[in-house]
Design a protein around this motif. Structure first.
Motif, PDB file in Angstrom:
ATOM      1  N   ARG A 133       0.911  -1.469   0.154  1.00  0.00           N
ATOM      2  CA  ARG A 133       0.427   0.360  -0.290  1.00  0.00           C
ATOM      3  C   ARG A 133       1.071   1.279  -0.381  1.00  0.00           C
ATOM      4  O   ARG A 133       1.946   1.438   0.936  1.00  0.00           O
ATOM      5  CB  ARG A 133      -1.496  -0.079   1.461  1.00  0.00           C
ATOM      6  N   SER A 137      -0.970   7.404  -1.585  1.00  0.00           N
ATOM      7  CA  SER A 137      -1.859   7.481  -2.797  1.00  0.00           C
ATOM      8  C   SER A 137      -3.130   6.690  -1.986  1.00  0.00           C
ATOM      9  O   SER A 137      -4.103   6.655  -2.418  1.00  0.00           O
ATOM     10  CB  SER A 137      -1.455   7.207  -3.914  1.00  0.00           C
ATOM     11  N   ASP A 139      -3.284   4.347  -3.778  1.00  0.00           N
ATOM     12  CA  ASP A 139      -3.348   2.932  -4.581  1.00  0.00           C
ATOM     13  C   ASP A 139      -2.374   1.152  -3.853  1.00  0.00           C
ATOM     14  O   ASP A 139      -1.313   1.488  -2.571  1.00  0.00           O
ATOM     15  CB  ASP A 139      -3.200   2.798  -5.474  1.00  0.00           C
ATOM     16  N   TYR A 140      -2.868   0.340  -3.528  1.00  0.00           N
ATOM     17  CA  TYR A 140      -2.281  -0.416  -3.953  1.00  0.00           C
ATOM     18  C   TYR A 140      -1.415  -1.478  -4.681  1.00  0.00           C
ATOM     19  O   TYR A 140      -1.803  -1.480  -6.013  1.00  0.00           O
ATOM     20  CB  TYR A 140      -2.972  -1.748  -3.364  1.00  0.00           C
ATOM     21  N   HIS A 156      -2.046  -2.862 -10.853  1.00  0.00           N
ATOM     22  CA  HIS A 156      -1.976  -1.565 -10.191  1.00  0.00           C
ATOM     23  C   HIS A 156      -3.615  -1.315  -9.471  1.00  0.00           C
ATOM     24  O   HIS A 156      -4.452  -0.772 -10.720  1.00  0.00           O
ATOM     25  CB  HIS A 156      -1.479  -0.555 -10.425  1.00  0.00           C
ATOM     26  N   GLY A 158      -7.025   0.269  -7.318  1.00  0.00           N
ATOM     27  CA  GLY A 158      -7.409   1.669  -6.170  1.00  0.00           C
ATOM     28  C   GLY A 158      -7.497   0.781  -4.930  1.00  0.00           C
ATOM     29  O   GLY A 158      -7.889  -0.005  -4.691  1.00  0.00           O
ATOM     30  N   GLU A 159      -7.895   1.933  -3.891  1.00  0.00           N
ATOM     31  CA  GLU A 159      -8.601   0.898  -2.249  1.00  0.00           C
ATOM     32  C   GLU A 159      -9.434   0.754  -2.583  1.00  0.00           C
ATOM     33  O   GLU A 159      -9.418  -0.426  -2.183  1.00  0.00           O
ATOM     34  CB  GLU A 159      -8.488   2.303  -1.246  1.00  0.00           C
TER      35      GLU A 159
END
Length: 878
Positions: A133, A137, A139-140, A156, A158-159
């Motif tokens: 994480r 951002s 993001d993961y 890639h 998003g949360e």
């Protein structure tokens, strides 16, 4: 305490201190031993005896152990119990070492790093997932690999996408980098079917050099990895390196993908449609995958599961896969010939993994040879086909004659299981092997010849040569014979017994040395040759993997073609015009369960002009089946599969959402209705105009008009704001009025045939709405007591005559219930549990003719009505 331990137990404790989160398999001779808490834990799980060992302390250390040659099955059982196992080997020969033998942990086995076949499901990938994480951002970066086949994938996201990604991949083990991830897993306990490794954060370092040990700089730069993806990849490879002590050549390429490359299917939809496992029992049998999977190889089975989990979004890719399926579908003989040859192919992908991690045994190399012998035959079948796409597929097939030839020339057809037990290499492959094998096989003959020669030389007919482990070979002469002759020259006395003497000669000593050492020599030589052959194959592992992927693809395609042919499926046509037109569609699973001839097919037709279907009708009449089969047919088309229908034109969809069935989430304190509303909120927030939304009985978990209001508003929101294809099944018959209010809504219902008090569900979807649910009839079918059925029928009649009729008019007069335009006072029209009794009393009072009653009759009637009214509560007539 440590100071009091014996030297060996000190060594054990030092190694255990470095691997606190593992069960330590400590090699002692022919056993792996466990001590202290490890022993107590393992003994209970493995159901083996718990003993004790002197360790220098006052109390003996708890101890248990398993034979090293049978350790795999025991390890598998510990892994299945959610534990990790550290394998600690003897790094020196105990017979040649003074003092404590040096020991080291050579491998750590965890759920995501298992190589043993006894633990793995043959048709399911075993993924190790690393999640990084990005703090800035949110993001993961997500990377995951099946080390048994070397399949590495990265993305890639998003949360909000993490949960669905994990559920799609179904990893066996997850490692992560931060507290946020730890909190996420605590909030989502349903994800803990995976082993959540809480001791893995140190692996997420910014070590680019580690990547270059696996991939070329050009390959990495060409992928354009984001920082979160790169760090997740470093964490993954670092963890593999630490646990396996190995850089594996089978992990040789990065498959970077976007979540937008595949149809998005949330966890609810995967569960509701039972794509790869059933809701009840989590079994493959009864799922869509079970119907589609007629693969002949494990590789093909894993690939087909991946296709079901990741439906395609590219029309070009879908059509390409459909063309290949169509070519196989159209050629029965080719399809059957390919299936027959594929059946003889072992799991080449996982054999490559065993080669890469130096775990392959001689019998598995023979299996690899047998598998490769099928490849040229399959290639010729594809090349001889009249189908262009199949010929193109054959071009990717490397026949691997050199690899097959090496194994054929060197490895015995029936070798030993272990690479260190000898009986592996053909005598013709290496002259030294031939000589040593001749010596070991003819050792008995050599001893017999020496025995005969000594009998003749001494004249002692009873002279014999024997053997034991202490003295080796010896010449045995009875004392009676020795009294009659002198000890022969060259005889050296070895042992005296009560009735005989034992001797040894130089010739016998030399023969013994040859025989006893030949077996060790040939084992060592055969192992060296085996390693050489394994290393030669290792150099070509990329070629093996490429051919394995092609065989898996062909197997999966052939399976789809066979299923389509056997079940009467048709090739769907994908379109970009938003047209969904299915003629005589069927549910692929249910029709197999009840028989094709017993299943009632149904049509569906939607366009961008008319794309919201309100479906009403009785319980148990087939509404849910109809909606699910529509979703499954659309999904199958995006997989590249033929579909169960007579004709099928399918709009290209980006997502499928379903809200079907009732469930609660007690662990999170959520009721059934709360779960339902959460799922609907997720759908309304994420669906697009190119999505298919399936909603079944929205609003059931609250009061009648709360539920109706919500259902009405949800349909209105989908119509005005999302504009996606929607199937909305409901018992709120008032929603059928939306067809007149909203231009893209159309009503459908399940046909019913009434015959007196009996009702027959025709299970046919027809245009138009209905105002009956036949719930009492379904209750009767469920064998509720006759008294309950009779009473409910009476209550229903009363309700329909009074309050319900009034409420329908009230709701209809309020318009289309758009929140921005009209405020609905639901409390004014709310049903209460006993309203039917109140209505009955009011009706009785209204119909009463007082002028015709005697005074005593009037008083009795008033007394009875008053008592009945009191039982309803003080507020009934407010």
């Amino acid at each position: 305490m440590i100071d009091k331990l014996t030297p060996m137990m000190k060594q054990y404790m030092e190694i255990k201190e470095q691997h606190k989160d593992c069960i330590l398999f400590f090699r002692l001779g022919d056993f792996y031993e466990m001590f202290f808490e490890d022993a107590e834990t393992a003994a209970a799980i493995l159901e083996i005896a718990l003993t004790g060992k002197s360790c220098g302390l006052e109390e003996r250390a708890p101890m248990c152990g398993v034979p090293y040659h049978a350790a795999d099955s025991y390890i598998a059982k510990l892994i299945q119990s959610g534990l990790k196992v550290a394998i600690c080997e003897q790094m020196e020969d105990p017979s040649a070492t003074k003092g404590i033998v040096r020991r080291e942990v050579v491998r750590i086995i965890s759920p995501g790093t298992v190589l043993d076949d006894s633990y793995l499901e043959t048709k399911k990938s075993n993924y190790l997932m690393a999640i990084y994480r990005d703090e800035h951002s949110g993001d993961y970066g997500v990377s995951y690999v099946d080390i048994t086949v070397g399949e590495l994938r990265c993305t890639h996201i998003g949360e909000g996408e993490l949960q669905d990604e994990i559920i799609k991949v179904q990893p066996s083990e997850i490692i992560y980098n931060c507290d946020t991830c730890a909190s996420f897993f605590k909030k989502h306990p349903q994800l803990c079917i995976a082993y959540i490794n809480e001791n893995s954060r140190e692996h997420f370092l910014n070590d680019e050099e580690l990547l270059f040990k696996y991939f070329s700089r050009t390959h990495i730069e060409g992928k354009g990895l984001s920082e979160p993806v790169q760090k997740s990849l470093v964490g993954l490879l670092s963890y593999i390196g630490l646990t396996q002590n190995h850089i594996a050549a089978n992990i040789s390429s990065i498959n970077l993908y976007s979540s937008n490359d595949y149809m998005k299917l949330d966890s609810f939809t995967r569960r509701n449609l039972e794509l790869t496992q059933t809701i009840m029992g989590n079994s493959k049998k009864g799922s869509l995958l079970h119907i589609l999977d007629k693969t002949r190889t494990s590789m093909g089975g894993r690939l087909l599961k991946k296709w079901v989990d990741e439906p395609l979004l590219s029309r070009e890719q879908i059509d390409s896969r459909l063309e290949l399926v169509c070519e196989l579908y159209s050629d029965f003989s080719l399809r059957e010939d390919i299936a027959a040859e594929l059946k003889g192919i072992y799991d080449i992908e996982r054999l490559c993994g065993k080669i890469a991690f130096e775990k392959i045994n001689p019998k598995e190399l023979v299996n690899l040879k047998l598998s490769l012998s099928k490849v040229p035959l399959i290639k010729r079948l594809l090349m001889s086909s009249s189908c262009t796409k199949l010929k193109e597929l054959s071009e990717d097939v490397d026949e691997l004659d050199d690899i097959r030839g090496i194994i054929e020339a060197a490895i015995l057809d029936e070798p030993s299981y272990s690479s260190k037990d000898g009986n592996i290499i053909k005598s013709s492959y290496d002259p030294k092997v031939g000589e040593l094998r001749e010596l070991t096989q003819n050792g008995a003959r050599l001893i017999r010849s020496i025995e005969e020669k000594e009998r003749e030389a001494t004249g002692i007919k009873s002279l014999k040569i024997g053997y034991n482990k202490v003295f080796g070979y010896y010449i045995d002469i009875t004392k009676t014979n020795l009294r009659q002759t002198e000890v022969p020259e060259g005889y050296t006395r070895k042992q005296t017994l009560s009735n005989s003497e034992r001797f040894i000669t130089q010739e016998l000593k030399l023969a013994e040395e040859k025989i006893l050492t030949a077996q060790d020599k040939i084992k060592n030589l055969e192992y060296e040759i085996f390693v050489e052959i394994r290393n030669k194959i290792y150099q070509s592992i990329g070629r093996l993997q490429a051919t394995a992927r092609t065989m898996a693809q062909l197997d999966a395609l052939n399976s789809l073609a066979s299923v389509a042919y056997d079940n009467g499926y048709v090739k769907p046509e994908l379109n970009l015009e938003g047209l969904l037109d299915i003629k005589n569609g069927r549910h692929p699973v249910i029709e197999k369960m009840i028989g094709h001839e017993n299943f009632i097919p149904n049509d569906i037709s939607q366009s961008r002009i008319k794309d919201i279907n309100i479906i009403t009708g009785p319980n148990m009449a087939g509404k849910s089946t109809y909606m699910r089969q529509t979703a499954l047919i659309c999904l199958m088309a995006h997989i590249g599969s033929f579909v169960p229908a007579d004709e099928a034109r399918i709009a290209l969809l980006d997502r499928i959402y379903t809200r079907v069935g009732a469930s609660d989430d007690l662990s999170q304190g959520q009721s059934t209705f709360m779960v339902e509303m959460s799922e609907v909120a997720h759908i309304l927030s994420n669906a697009t105009k190119d999505s298919l939304v399936v909603l079944d009985e929205i609003g059931r978990g609250t009061s009648t008009y709360d539920g109706l209001s919500l259902a009405w508003a949800i349909v209105d929101y989908i119509h005005s704001s999302i504009r996606c294809k929607t199937l909305f099944a409901t018992h709120y018959h008032e929603l059928t009025e939306l067809e007149a209010e909203l231009e893209r809504v159309q009503n459908f219902s399940v046909a019913v045939k009434e015959d007196g008090e009996d009702v027959i569900f025709l299970r046919k979807i027809v245009p138009g709405g209905t105002d009956k649910s036949y719930g009492i009839h379904v209750a009767k079918l469920a064998k509720l007591p006759a008294e309950v059925i009779e009473k409910s029928s009476s209550i229903l009649s009363s309700l329909e005559e009074t309050k319900i009729a009034h409420n329908k008019k009230s709701i209809a007069s309020s318009g289309n219930l758009r929140p921005a335009e009209t405020e609905i006072k639901v409390n004014d029209a709310q049903l209460d549990m006993f309203s039917y009794k109140k209505d009955a009393l009011l009706k009785e009072l209204t119909d009463m003719d007082i002028m015709k009653m005697t005074p005593i009759d009037a008083m009795n009637c008033l007394y009875r009505i008053q008592n009945e009214a009191r039982t309803l509560g003080d507020d009934t007539f407010e």
